[in-house]
Scaffold this motif. Structure first.
Motif, PDB file in Angstrom:
ATOM      1  N   GLU A  35       0.850  -1.241   0.030  1.00  0.00           N
ATOM      2  CA  GLU A  35       0.006   0.119  -0.064  1.00  0.00           C
ATOM      3  C   GLU A  35       1.048   1.416   0.092  1.00  0.00           C
ATOM      4  O   GLU A  35       1.983   1.158   0.665  1.00  0.00           O
ATOM      5  CB  GLU A  35      -0.947   0.199   1.357  1.00  0.00           C
ATOM      6  CG  GLU A  35      -1.974  -1.014   1.279  1.00  0.00           C
ATOM      7  CD  GLU A  35      -2.665  -1.145   2.689  1.00  0.00           C
ATOM      8  OE1 GLU A  35      -3.813  -1.921   2.592  1.00  0.00           O
ATOM      9  OE2 GLU A  35      -1.900  -0.803   3.541  1.00  0.00           O
ATOM     10  N   GLU A  88      -4.283   5.341   3.088  1.00  0.00           N
ATOM     11  CA  GLU A  88      -3.746   4.410   1.874  1.00  0.00           C
ATOM     12  C   GLU A  88      -4.537   4.937   0.584  1.00  0.00           C
ATOM     13  O   GLU A  88      -5.395   5.339   0.566  1.00  0.00           O
ATOM     14  CB  GLU A  88      -4.382   3.060   2.088  1.00  0.00           C
ATOM     15  CG  GLU A  88      -4.167   2.182   0.804  1.00  0.00           C
ATOM     16  CD  GLU A  88      -5.064   1.051   0.672  1.00  0.00           C
ATOM     17  OE1 GLU A  88      -5.667   0.417   1.826  1.00  0.00           O
ATOM     18  OE2 GLU A  88      -5.424   0.441  -0.327  1.00  0.00           O
ATOM     19  N   ASN A  96      -2.689   0.887  -4.007  1.00  0.00           N
ATOM     20  CA  ASN A  96      -2.366  -0.381  -3.567  1.00  0.00           C
ATOM     21  C   ASN A  96      -1.972  -1.179  -4.738  1.00  0.00           C
ATOM     22  O   ASN A  96      -2.690  -1.204  -5.787  1.00  0.00           O
ATOM     23  CB  ASN A  96      -3.740  -0.897  -2.731  1.00  0.00           C
ATOM     24  CG  ASN A  96      -3.448  -2.184  -1.771  1.00  0.00           C
ATOM     25  OD1 ASN A  96      -4.439  -2.525  -1.339  1.00  0.00           O
ATOM     26  ND2 ASN A  96      -2.497  -2.483  -1.776  1.00  0.00           N
ATOM     27  N   PHE A 156      -0.935  -5.007  -6.135  1.00  0.00           N
ATOM     28  CA  PHE A 156      -1.147  -6.633  -5.769  1.00  0.00           C
ATOM     29  C   PHE A 156      -0.483  -7.480  -6.810  1.00  0.00           C
ATOM     30  O   PHE A 156      -0.710  -7.117  -8.083  1.00  0.00           O
ATOM     31  CB  PHE A 156      -2.578  -6.883  -5.629  1.00  0.00           C
ATOM     32  CG  PHE A 156      -3.537  -6.213  -4.853  1.00  0.00           C
ATOM     33  CD1 PHE A 156      -4.023  -4.948  -5.165  1.00  0.00           C
ATOM     34  CD2 PHE A 156      -3.890  -6.707  -3.536  1.00  0.00           C
ATOM     35  CE1 PHE A 156      -4.904  -4.279  -4.503  1.00  0.00           C
ATOM     36  CE2 PHE A 156      -4.544  -5.958  -2.787  1.00  0.00           C
ATOM     37  CZ  PHE A 156      -5.086  -4.637  -3.438  1.00  0.00           C
TER      38      PHE A 156
END
Ligand code: ATP
Ligand code: MG
Length: 581
Positions: A209, A419, A422, A424
């Motif tokens: 994040e 945040e 992000n 992934f």
């Protein structure tokens, strides 16, 4: 833009329902208006800011080799069933039916849709890798929408998805996006820290994040970090080494002792004259309606996301006193909070009770533990002999500042963060179940190795306010300010002042500066207040000193004032704007 024509209404007071700075400021300065819970109108000033954030994102994503597309906001249930998320995604997924009774949802994220597009088009390894992104509204029926744009239900997100043929390719794209994110937030005037995090409903293994560090309530995440090495992690993911502690009690044999009224760990420690580090505590949680008992050293706290992940679930909460009582009764006990232990608990309303032991308990010896009997504890207990150590042993512990960095052993610090982005590594989490495959060089079908990369566009804009303001209003970074500069004639009736103000304004506009001329017939004080509140990075005031050939120049960020020539003032702004581009 003439201020007299501008669609903006500033308010005298901060809105009473706003808790954080960005929410207060953006409403009061006329940027946003609430439509319904967690849903906002972006008024013209806000829309200019949002478009600037979007354009920075666009430029950097394009520079990083990603390609923009746009997917629909409404998504069919069938794709979500393919991925398995129609059932797995909790109450945040806004489900609806069309006139034919077909089920749909409002997109909270777009993995399913992009994967269906990819499998339709990307049939050969020769077409890979690819990274596709969009800037689109999302809807999440958040449990607690709050803080204005920071946690809305409808919000704008940039979401990107990469498709590749190997983990190496994914690693490379992940780093590429990491670098793009660093540039994007920097250009938006935000310092960010990349921290390890839990992957949540998006899934996958590795994720980071991007946090804007703040010491205010707006920072909803606790970030643990080490100054000595680069370790940084969200509390839902942070691990730590524990400093030495006494984890073995002094009893030589196990026995049951009376511990009247010891409902809290402090009371039990006090009563038995022992440190909490020799007590094993058992806490009852409900994960997706099922009871789960978390077993942990008594001086430590459970981190709920870690616990939820240890049993696999989408929703977690601590059990109520009534539920605990009910669980006890149905297992033949009458204990209450403070006396709970794993022994003898088997099932609840037909569901087996699950147990998860934190790593902290496995080496404990001669410990104290609850035995589901009111006002009693077992002391001198040992795993295997007196109590079964659960098979599910996991790190379910909330780290604490002062515990030791898992990498280098130095004390960890904690701070709060917002945040804003992000990233992934998804791997094959979507491509496998959705049968999204390509043909490799040997003609064999393989699932794509995927990554996904999100930025909260509206949240980033609000975070910029959290990072740049004072008691008078917003201090926009030049790059995302709705306008670069305001030119204020003190008296609109004064011909010379009006002429110079108009000249400066025209010069600025001619050089590509986004300028506002405050031509309203208002007192200077009112205009200054609005200028500070709205947060123009520069203010050029044309007042009495114009008879000496001088205007007042103000830099909002530093509040620096100077009296300079009109051409000089214009020159400073033009240069700043040109350099930024
Ligand atoms: P959070 O933990 O804050 O709920 P998330 O981890 O669920 O967010 P992601 O799925 O990672 O969110 O979404 C990508 C980005 O979208 C986030 O990093 C954040 O910037 C933004 N975002 C997510 N939820 C919201 C929201 N409710 N309001 C505004 N922006 C949001
Ligand atoms: Mg996230």
């Amino acid at each position: 833009m003439k201020m007299s024509k501008m669609f903006v209404q500033t308010l005298r007071e901060f809105p009473s329902d706003a808790e954080v700075v960005s929410h207060k400021m953006l409403v009061r300065a006329g940027y946003i208006r609430k439509l319904t819970m967690g849903v906002y109108n972006y008024l013209p000033l806000m829309w200019r800011v949002i478009r600037k954030v979007e354009n920075i994102i666009r430029e950097e994503m394009d520079r990083a080799g990603a390609q923009e597309l746009l997917m629909p906001f409404v998504q069919p249930k069938e794709l979500w069933e393919e991925s398995g998320r129609w059932g797995a995604y909790g109450a945040e997924l806004m489900r609806l039916k069309d006139r034919h009774n077909r089920e749909m949802c409002l997109g909270p994220t777009h993995e399913e849709i992009i994967t269906s597009i990819a499998r339709d088009v990307l049939k050969s390894y020769k077409q890979l890798p690819v990274n596709l992104y969009q800037i689109q509204s999302k809807f999440r029926d958040e449990r607690r929408p709050r803080f204005g744009l920071l946690r809305g239900r409808e919000f704008i997100m940039k979401d990107a998805y990469s498709f590749g043929t190997s983990q190496e390719e994914l690693d490379k794209e992940y780093k590429n996006m990491w670098n793009a994110y660093t540039r994007i937030f920097k250009r938006c005037g935000l310092e960010t820290k990349a921290v390890q995090s839990d992957s949540g409903a998006i899934g996958g293994s590795v994720s980071h994040e991007f946090m804007v560090i703040t010491d205010t309530d707006a920072g909803e995440n606790d970030v643990f970090y080490c100054d000595d090495c680069n370790y940084a992690a969200n509390s839902n993911h942070a691990t730590s080494k524990l400093p030495f502690a006494k984890i073995s009690g002094d009893w030589t044999e196990a026995k049951i002792v009376d511990t009247p009224n010891t409902h809290s760990i402090e009371e039990l420690c006090e009563f038995l004259k022992i440190p909490a580090t020799v007590i094993v505590k058992s806490l009852v949680y409900i994960v997706d309606k099922n009871p789960v008992i978390a077993i942990i050293r008594a001086d430590k706290a459970v981190e709920e996301t870690k616990l939820m992940n240890a049993v696999g679930g989408t929703d977690i909460r601590i059990a109520t006193a009534e539920e605990i009582e009910d669980i006890m009764v149905k297992n033949g006990f009458d204990a209450e909070r403070g006396f709970i232990g794993p022994n003898g608990l088997t099932e609840y309303n037909g569901t087996p009770i699950q147990f998860v032991a934190d790593e902290t308990v496995k080496d404990m010896k001669n410990f104290v533990i609850g035995i589901n009997k009111k006002d009693m504890h077992l002391v001198g207990g040992n795993w295997g002999k007196d109590v079964e150590l659960p098979q599910n042993i996991a790190d379910i512990r909330l780290a604490e500042a002062g515990e030791l960095c898992p990498n280098c052993g130095k004390p960890l610090k904690v701070t709060r963060g917002i945040e804003v982005g992000n990233i992934f590594q998804l791997g094959t989490k979507y491509s496998k179940p959705m049968n999204a495959v390509y043909l490799d060089a040997n003609g064999k079908t393989q699932p794509y190795i995927m990554g996904c990369y999100g930025i909260g566009v509206t949240r980033t804009a609000a975070a910029a306010v959290e990072a740049h303001y004072d008691e008078h209003g917003i201090k926009w970074p030049l790059s995302i300010a709705p306008y670069h500069v305001v030119v204020i004639p003190v008296s609109t009736k004064d011909e010379l002042q009006m002429k110079v103000a108009n000249d400066i304004y025209n010069t600025l506009v001619k050089h590509g500066v986004e300028a506002v001329l405050d031509d309203r017939d208002e007192r200077a004080g009112v205009k200054f207040k609005d200028a500070d509140l709205i947060g123009f990075p520069y203010r050029i005031t044309v007042g009495k000193t114009i008879t000496e050939g001088l205007v007042e120049f103000k830099v909002r960020e530093t509040e620096e004032l100077s009296n300079i020539k009109p051409e000089e003032a214009a020159e400073i702004v033009v240069t700043a704007v040109t350099n930024m581009k």
